[in-house]
Design a protein around this motif. Sequence first.
Motif, PDB file in Angstrom:
ATOM      1  N   GLY A 184     -12.355  19.090  -1.183  1.00  0.00           N
ATOM      2  CA  GLY A 184     -13.089  19.938  -2.121  1.00  0.00           C
ATOM      3  C   GLY A 184     -12.614  19.737  -3.550  1.00  0.00           C
ATOM      4  O   GLY A 184     -13.426  19.705  -4.486  1.00  0.00           O
ATOM      5  N   THR A 185     -11.307  19.584  -3.723  1.00  0.00           N
ATOM      6  CA  THR A 185     -10.752  19.346  -5.057  1.00  0.00           C
ATOM      7  C   THR A 185     -11.222  18.009  -5.597  1.00  0.00           C
ATOM      8  O   THR A 185     -11.556  17.879  -6.777  1.00  0.00           O
ATOM      9  N   PHE A 186     -11.257  17.006  -4.722  1.00  0.00           N
ATOM     10  CA  PHE A 186     -11.740  15.688  -5.154  1.00  0.00           C
ATOM     11  C   PHE A 186     -13.175  15.786  -5.652  1.00  0.00           C
ATOM     12  O   PHE A 186     -13.488  15.343  -6.770  1.00  0.00           O
ATOM     13  N   TYR A 187     -14.059  16.382  -4.829  1.00  0.00           N
ATOM     14  CA  TYR A 187     -15.479  16.430  -5.179  1.00  0.00           C
ATOM     15  C   TYR A 187     -15.758  17.352  -6.366  1.00  0.00           C
ATOM     16  O   TYR A 187     -16.812  17.246  -7.002  1.00  0.00           O
ATOM     17  N   LYS A 188     -14.829  18.232  -6.661  1.00  0.00           N
ATOM     18  CA  LYS A 188     -14.967  19.089  -7.836  1.00  0.00           C
ATOM     19  C   LYS A 188     -14.917  18.259  -9.115  1.00  0.00           C
ATOM     20  O   LYS A 188     -15.514  18.610 -10.137  1.00  0.00           O
ATOM     21  N   HIS A 189     -14.190  17.127  -9.049  1.00  0.00           N
ATOM     22  CA  HIS A 189     -14.000  16.287 -10.227  1.00  0.00           C
ATOM     23  C   HIS A 189     -14.763  14.972 -10.176  1.00  0.00           C
ATOM     24  O   HIS A 189     -15.191  14.460 -11.221  1.00  0.00           O
ATOM     25  N   TYR A 190     -14.935  14.403  -8.976  1.00  0.00           N
ATOM     26  CA  TYR A 190     -15.541  13.073  -8.858  1.00  0.00           C
ATOM     27  C   TYR A 190     -16.503  13.030  -7.664  1.00  0.00           C
ATOM     28  O   TYR A 190     -16.142  13.452  -6.559  1.00  0.00           O
ATOM     29  N   LYS A 199      -5.436  10.006  -9.424  1.00  0.00           N
ATOM     30  CA  LYS A 199      -5.334   8.672 -10.021  1.00  0.00           C
ATOM     31  C   LYS A 199      -4.071   7.953  -9.564  1.00  0.00           C
ATOM     32  O   LYS A 199      -4.095   6.755  -9.265  1.00  0.00           O
ATOM     33  N   GLU A 200      -2.967   8.679  -9.498  1.00  0.00           N
ATOM     34  CA  GLU A 200      -1.720   8.078  -9.025  1.00  0.00           C
ATOM     35  C   GLU A 200      -1.848   7.653  -7.564  1.00  0.00           C
ATOM     36  O   GLU A 200      -1.364   6.597  -7.165  1.00  0.00           O
ATOM     37  N   ALA A 201      -2.517   8.473  -6.768  1.00  0.00           N
ATOM     38  CA  ALA A 201      -2.732   8.133  -5.366  1.00  0.00           C
ATOM     39  C   ALA A 201      -3.589   6.886  -5.237  1.00  0.00           C
ATOM     40  O   ALA A 201      -3.321   6.005  -4.407  1.00  0.00           O
ATOM     41  N   LEU A 202      -4.623   6.795  -6.067  1.00  0.00           N
ATOM     42  CA  LEU A 202      -5.497   5.616  -6.033  1.00  0.00           C
ATOM     43  C   LEU A 202      -4.717   4.360  -6.385  1.00  0.00           C
ATOM     44  O   LEU A 202      -4.873   3.321  -5.726  1.00  0.00           O
ATOM     45  N   ILE A 203      -3.871   4.428  -7.410  1.00  0.00           N
ATOM     46  CA  ILE A 203      -3.067   3.269  -7.795  1.00  0.00           C
ATOM     47  C   ILE A 203      -2.163   2.838  -6.645  1.00  0.00           C
ATOM     48  O   ILE A 203      -2.040   1.641  -6.343  1.00  0.00           O
ATOM     49  N   CYS A 204      -1.532   3.811  -5.997  1.00  0.00           N
ATOM     50  CA  CYS A 204      -0.649   3.491  -4.858  1.00  0.00           C
ATOM     51  C   CYS A 204      -1.424   2.800  -3.743  1.00  0.00           C
ATOM     52  O   CYS A 204      -0.950   1.816  -3.161  1.00  0.00           O
ATOM     53  N   LEU A 205      -2.607   3.283  -3.448  1.00  0.00           N
ATOM     54  CA  LEU A 205      -3.409   2.703  -2.372  1.00  0.00           C
ATOM     55  C   LEU A 205      -3.934   1.321  -2.751  1.00  0.00           C
ATOM     56  O   LEU A 205      -4.047   0.436  -1.901  1.00  0.00           O
ATOM     57  N   MET A 206      -4.240   1.124  -4.037  1.00  0.00           N
ATOM     58  CA  MET A 206      -4.704  -0.191  -4.487  1.00  0.00           C
ATOM     59  C   MET A 206      -3.610  -1.237  -4.379  1.00  0.00           C
ATOM     60  O   MET A 206      -3.891  -2.436  -4.342  1.00  0.00           O
ATOM     61  N   ILE A 238     -10.644   1.669   0.476  1.00  0.00           N
ATOM     62  CA  ILE A 238      -9.927   2.929   0.270  1.00  0.00           C
ATOM     63  C   ILE A 238     -10.888   4.095   0.454  1.00  0.00           C
ATOM     64  O   ILE A 238     -11.982   4.110  -0.116  1.00  0.00           O
ATOM     65  N   THR A 239     -10.492   5.083   1.250  1.00  0.00           N
ATOM     66  CA  THR A 239     -11.346   6.232   1.512  1.00  0.00           C
ATOM     67  C   THR A 239     -10.888   7.458   0.720  1.00  0.00           C
ATOM     68  O   THR A 239      -9.732   7.546   0.294  1.00  0.00           O
ATOM     69  N   ILE A 240     -11.814   8.393   0.560  1.00  0.00           N
ATOM     70  CA  ILE A 240     -11.480   9.645  -0.124  1.00  0.00           C
ATOM     71  C   ILE A 240     -10.423  10.403   0.665  1.00  0.00           C
ATOM     72  O   ILE A 240      -9.514  11.009   0.089  1.00  0.00           O
ATOM     73  N   THR A 241     -10.498  10.342   1.989  1.00  0.00           N
ATOM     74  CA  THR A 241      -9.504  11.006   2.839  1.00  0.00           C
ATOM     75  C   THR A 241      -8.103  10.487   2.535  1.00  0.00           C
ATOM     76  O   THR A 241      -7.144  11.269   2.429  1.00  0.00           O
ATOM     77  N   GLU A 242      -7.972   9.172   2.389  1.00  0.00           N
ATOM     78  CA  GLU A 242      -6.666   8.587   2.075  1.00  0.00           C
ATOM     79  C   GLU A 242      -6.171   9.037   0.701  1.00  0.00           C
ATOM     80  O   GLU A 242      -4.985   9.333   0.516  1.00  0.00           O
ATOM     81  N   ILE A 243      -7.080   9.094  -0.246  1.00  0.00           N
ATOM     82  CA  ILE A 243      -6.702   9.480  -1.609  1.00  0.00           C
ATOM     83  C   ILE A 243      -6.203  10.909  -1.655  1.00  0.00           C
ATOM     84  O   ILE A 243      -5.128  11.195  -2.204  1.00  0.00           O
ATOM     85  N   VAL A 244      -6.969  11.836  -1.059  1.00  0.00           N
ATOM     86  CA  VAL A 244      -6.572  13.252  -1.131  1.00  0.00           C
ATOM     87  C   VAL A 244      -5.321  13.523  -0.306  1.00  0.00           C
ATOM     88  O   VAL A 244      -4.499  14.379  -0.661  1.00  0.00           O
ATOM     89  N   GLU A 273     -16.174   6.634  -9.261  1.00  0.00           N
ATOM     90  CA  GLU A 273     -16.074   7.467 -10.471  1.00  0.00           C
ATOM     91  C   GLU A 273     -14.622   7.734 -10.829  1.00  0.00           C
ATOM     92  O   GLU A 273     -14.256   7.767 -12.011  1.00  0.00           O
ATOM     93  N   LEU A 274     -13.788   7.939  -9.827  1.00  0.00           N
ATOM     94  CA  LEU A 274     -12.354   8.120 -10.059  1.00  0.00           C
ATOM     95  C   LEU A 274     -11.771   6.856 -10.679  1.00  0.00           C
ATOM     96  O   LEU A 274     -11.016   6.927 -11.663  1.00  0.00           O
ATOM     97  N   LEU A 275     -12.103   5.705 -10.135  1.00  0.00           N
ATOM     98  CA  LEU A 275     -11.607   4.437 -10.666  1.00  0.00           C
ATOM     99  C   LEU A 275     -12.100   4.216 -12.094  1.00  0.00           C
ATOM    100  O   LEU A 275     -11.328   3.787 -12.964  1.00  0.00           O
ATOM    101  N   ASN A 276     -13.372   4.518 -12.344  1.00  0.00           N
ATOM    102  CA  ASN A 276     -13.929   4.331 -13.687  1.00  0.00           C
ATOM    103  C   ASN A 276     -13.195   5.180 -14.717  1.00  0.00           C
ATOM    104  O   ASN A 276     -12.916   4.713 -15.828  1.00  0.00           O
ATOM    105  N   GLU A 277     -12.869   6.419 -14.359  1.00  0.00           N
ATOM    106  CA  GLU A 277     -12.156   7.277 -15.299  1.00  0.00           C
ATOM    107  C   GLU A 277     -10.737   6.777 -15.525  1.00  0.00           C
ATOM    108  O   GLU A 277     -10.225   6.825 -16.645  1.00  0.00           O
ATOM    109  N   LEU A 278     -10.099   6.298 -14.461  1.00  0.00           N
ATOM    110  CA  LEU A 278      -8.757   5.726 -14.591  1.00  0.00           C
ATOM    111  C   LEU A 278      -8.779   4.537 -15.546  1.00  0.00           C
ATOM    112  O   LEU A 278      -7.922   4.422 -16.440  1.00  0.00           O
ATOM    113  N   ILE A 279      -9.746   3.659 -15.389  1.00  0.00           N
ATOM    114  CA  ILE A 279      -9.855   2.482 -16.251  1.00  0.00           C
ATOM    115  C   ILE A 279     -10.117   2.897 -17.697  1.00  0.00           C
ATOM    116  O   ILE A 279      -9.524   2.336 -18.633  1.00  0.00           O
ATOM    117  N   GLU A 280     -10.990   3.889 -17.902  1.00  0.00           N
ATOM    118  CA  GLU A 280     -11.268   4.357 -19.261  1.00  0.00           C
ATOM    119  C   GLU A 280     -10.023   4.964 -19.895  1.00  0.00           C
ATOM    120  O   GLU A 280      -9.760   4.765 -21.087  1.00  0.00           O
TER     121      GLU A 280
END
Length: 201
Positions: A44-50, A15-22, A30-36, A55-62
């Motif tokens: 693999g860790t990303f897809y384990k959760h989202y 989530k912190e990485a996503l905020i930085c990229l946004m 924004i790509t998953i590669t950039e986020i991880v 979906e990552l953004l939606n959870e951050l917003i919630e």
Amino acid sequence: MKKDRRIDKSKNALKEALICLMNEKEFKSITITEIVHLANLNRGTFYKHYPTQEELLNELIEDILNDLIDSYREPYKTMKNFEVGKMSSSSIKIFDHVERYSRFYTIIINSNVLPGFQNRVCQVLKELVQHDLAAVKPEANIDRSLLSSYNAYALFGLIIEWVNGGYKFTPHQMAEQLLNIILYQTPRESIEAVADTNKLS
């Protein structure tokens, strides 16, 4: 069931990485590669959760909206009868909430990265006022929906001013200013409100 701190740590890093990229580019680019890569994790860790970035953004917003609701309710969450005139600035926690997510609020207020988020925040605030602080005296001749909208957009206006001013006031100073504004504008005989936090989940 006990929470796994490693899961929370990984999710928070993503989530912190996503905020930085946004802060640097539009969400859709924004790509998953950039986020991880920024989170120092693997795909693999990303897809384990989202399953997706969305979906990552939606959870951050919630997360943010749930914290907003909890912070707004802090002054009256344990009270059956809530009187604004007896509220202390130290009990106002909504500006602490904004500070916790200051980078995110700066992004959404100063850019079009999430054009609907500001309206969503105001809608949440409006519903909180309308459902929790419901008492309006009949002689006041005020529509509850309009009153709720007024309070929601006025509060968010203060938040926007604070963000655009570079957070030059502390959260406590902002709480003091909000309380002073409320008491300055509201006659003593009409500042009682009834809190009912069971109506809004």
